[in-house]
Scaffold this motif. Structure first.
Motif, short mmCIF file in Angstrom:
data_model
loop_
_atom_site.label_atom_id
_atom_site.label_comp_id
_atom_site.label_asym_id
_atom_site.label_seq_id
_atom_site.Cartn_x
_atom_site.Cartn_y
_atom_site.Cartn_z
N MET A 125 0.80 -1.20 0.00
CA MET A 125 0.00 0.00 0.00
C MET A 125 0.85 1.27 0.00
N LEU A 126 1.98 1.26 0.70
CA LEU A 126 2.83 2.45 0.77
C LEU A 126 3.48 2.79 -0.56
N ALA A 127 3.63 1.80 -1.44
CA ALA A 127 4.27 2.04 -2.73
C ALA A 127 3.57 3.13 -3.53
N GLN A 128 2.26 3.22 -3.41
CA GLN A 128 1.55 4.23 -4.19
C GLN A 128 1.83 5.65 -3.72
N PHE A 129 2.41 5.80 -2.52
CA PHE A 129 2.72 7.12 -1.98
C PHE A 129 4.22 7.41 -1.93
N THR A 130 5.04 6.50 -2.42
CA THR A 130 6.49 6.65 -2.32
C THR A 130 7.03 7.42 -3.52
N PRO A 131 7.69 8.57 -3.27
CA PRO A 131 8.25 9.36 -4.36
C PRO A 131 9.55 8.77 -4.89
N THR A 132 9.90 9.14 -6.10
CA THR A 132 11.19 8.73 -6.67
C THR A 132 12.31 9.46 -5.94
N TRP A 133 12.11 10.77 -5.74
CA TRP A 133 13.08 11.61 -5.04
C TRP A 133 12.35 12.49 -4.03
N MET A 134 13.10 12.94 -3.04
CA MET A 134 12.61 13.94 -2.09
C MET A 134 13.64 15.07 -2.10
N ILE A 135 13.21 16.26 -2.48
CA ILE A 135 14.10 17.42 -2.61
C ILE A 135 13.59 18.52 -1.69
N GLU A 136 14.51 19.23 -1.07
CA GLU A 136 14.17 20.27 -0.09
C GLU A 136 13.14 21.28 -0.63
N ALA A 137 13.37 21.79 -1.84
CA ALA A 137 12.49 22.83 -2.39
C ALA A 137 12.40 22.69 -3.90
N THR A 138 11.29 23.10 -4.45
CA THR A 138 11.09 23.05 -5.89
C THR A 138 12.24 23.74 -6.62
N TYR A 139 12.65 24.89 -6.12
CA TYR A 139 13.66 25.67 -6.82
C TYR A 139 15.06 25.07 -6.70
N ASN A 140 15.22 24.01 -5.90
CA ASN A 140 16.49 23.28 -5.84
C ASN A 140 16.61 22.24 -6.94
N ILE A 141 15.52 22.00 -7.66
CA ILE A 141 15.55 20.99 -8.72
C ILE A 141 16.31 21.58 -9.90
N ASN A 142 17.43 20.98 -10.21
CA ASN A 142 18.34 21.50 -11.22
C ASN A 142 17.91 21.05 -12.63
N PRO A 143 17.59 22.00 -13.50
CA PRO A 143 17.16 21.65 -14.86
C PRO A 143 18.22 20.86 -15.65
N LYS A 144 19.48 21.11 -15.41
CA LYS A 144 20.53 20.34 -16.10
C LYS A 144 20.47 18.86 -15.70
N GLU A 145 20.20 18.61 -14.41
CA GLU A 145 20.05 17.24 -13.94
C GLU A 145 18.81 16.60 -14.54
N LEU A 146 17.71 17.37 -14.62
CA LEU A 146 16.50 16.84 -15.25
C LEU A 146 16.80 16.44 -16.69
N LYS A 147 17.52 17.29 -17.40
CA LYS A 147 17.89 17.02 -18.80
C LYS A 147 18.70 15.73 -18.88
N GLN A 148 19.66 15.55 -17.97
CA GLN A 148 20.47 14.32 -17.95
C GLN A 148 19.61 13.09 -17.73
N LEU A 149 18.51 13.26 -17.01
CA LEU A 149 17.59 12.15 -16.73
C LEU A 149 16.57 11.94 -17.83
N GLY A 150 16.65 12.72 -18.91
CA GLY A 150 15.75 12.57 -20.05
C GLY A 150 14.41 13.27 -19.90
N ILE A 151 14.30 14.17 -18.93
CA ILE A 151 13.03 14.87 -18.69
C ILE A 151 12.85 16.00 -19.70
#
Length: 180
Positions: free
Chosen positions: A1-27
Motif C-alpha cells: 500500500m505504501l508504494a503508491q505514496f512513495t516518491p522517486t526523489w525527495m528534494i528540499e524545495a522546488t527551486y532546488n531541482i536542477n534543470p541540467k540534472e533533469l535534462k540528464q535524466l531525459g526529462i
C-alpha cells in the motif's frame, strides 16, 4: 500500500531541482502542483526565485506545466502573471490530469516528472500514472483549509513510508544525492 505514496526523489524545495540534472535524466516536461509547490497558496505572484528557476528550465528546453486540482478560474488567475500552461481539475490522486498533460505535450512516461508537496495527491497521481515524482517541502507551513485534512492523514503515511524506506530523505539535488 505504501508504494503508491512513495516518491522517486525527495528534494528540499522546488527551486532546488536542477534543470541540467533533469535534462540528464531525459526529462522534457516538468508537471508541477500549484499551491505550496510552485507558489505559496496565498501568493499568486510567485517570487524572483521562481522566475529564475523557470528561466533555467526554459534554457534547457524543459516545459513547465501546472497540474492542479483547483478550478480552471483559480488556476488561470494564479498562473496569469507567470504565463504558464496548466491543467485544472486534475482530480489527483487519479491519473487523468497527468495523462492529459502527457498527451498534450506528446511525452512518454520516462520523459516527464511530477513535482508536488503532497503524498496523497501529487505523488500518488504520479505513481498511478507510472511516472517519476519529486516530493518537495511545502513553500509555507500554512495551508488552505481543504489541504489541512490531507496533511493530517499524510503525517501517518509519511511516518510509515520513512520507517519502511529509511534511505528516503529530503536532499538538495537529484543526481549527486540520488535516493536509492
Amino acid at each position: 500500500m505504501l508504494a503508491q505514496f512513495t516518491p522517486t526523489w525527495m528534494i528540499e524545495a522546488t527551486y532546488n531541482i536542477n534543470p541540467k540534472e533533469l535534462k540528464q535524466l531525459g526529462i522534457k516536461v516538468v508537471l508541477t502542483d500549484l499551491d505550496n509547490t510552485l507558489i505559496a497558496w496565498n501568493n499568486p505572484y510567485g517570487t524572483e526565485e521562481l522566475r529564475d528557476w523557470m528561466t533555467s528550465l526554459e534554457r534547457e528546453n524543459i516545459q513547465l506545466v501546472v497540474v492542479s486540482n483547483n478550478s480552471h478560474r483559480r488556476v488561470k488567475k494564479a498562473v496569469a502573471a507567470l504565463q504558464l500552461p496548466f491543467i485544472s481539475r486534475a482530480l489527483k490522486p487519479f491519473s487523468g490530469g497527468i495523462r492529459r498533460a502527457m498527451r498534450q505535450y506528446q511525452v512518454s512516461e520516462n520523459e516527464v516528472v511530477m513535482v508536488g508537496d503532497q503524498l496523497l495527491t501529487d505523488i500518488a497521481a504520479a505513481n498511478f500514472s507510472k511516472i517519476r515524482s519529486i516530493l518537495v517541502r511545502p513553500i509555507i507551513e500554512s495551508d488552505a483549509w481543504n489541504t489541512r485534512i490531507n496533511r493530517f492523514f499524510e503525517r501517518f503515511v509519511m511516518h510509515a513510508m520513512l520507517r519502511k524506506h529509511p534511505e528516503l530523505k529530503f536532499r538538495k539535488d537529484l543526481i549527486n544525492e540520488r535516493n536509492k
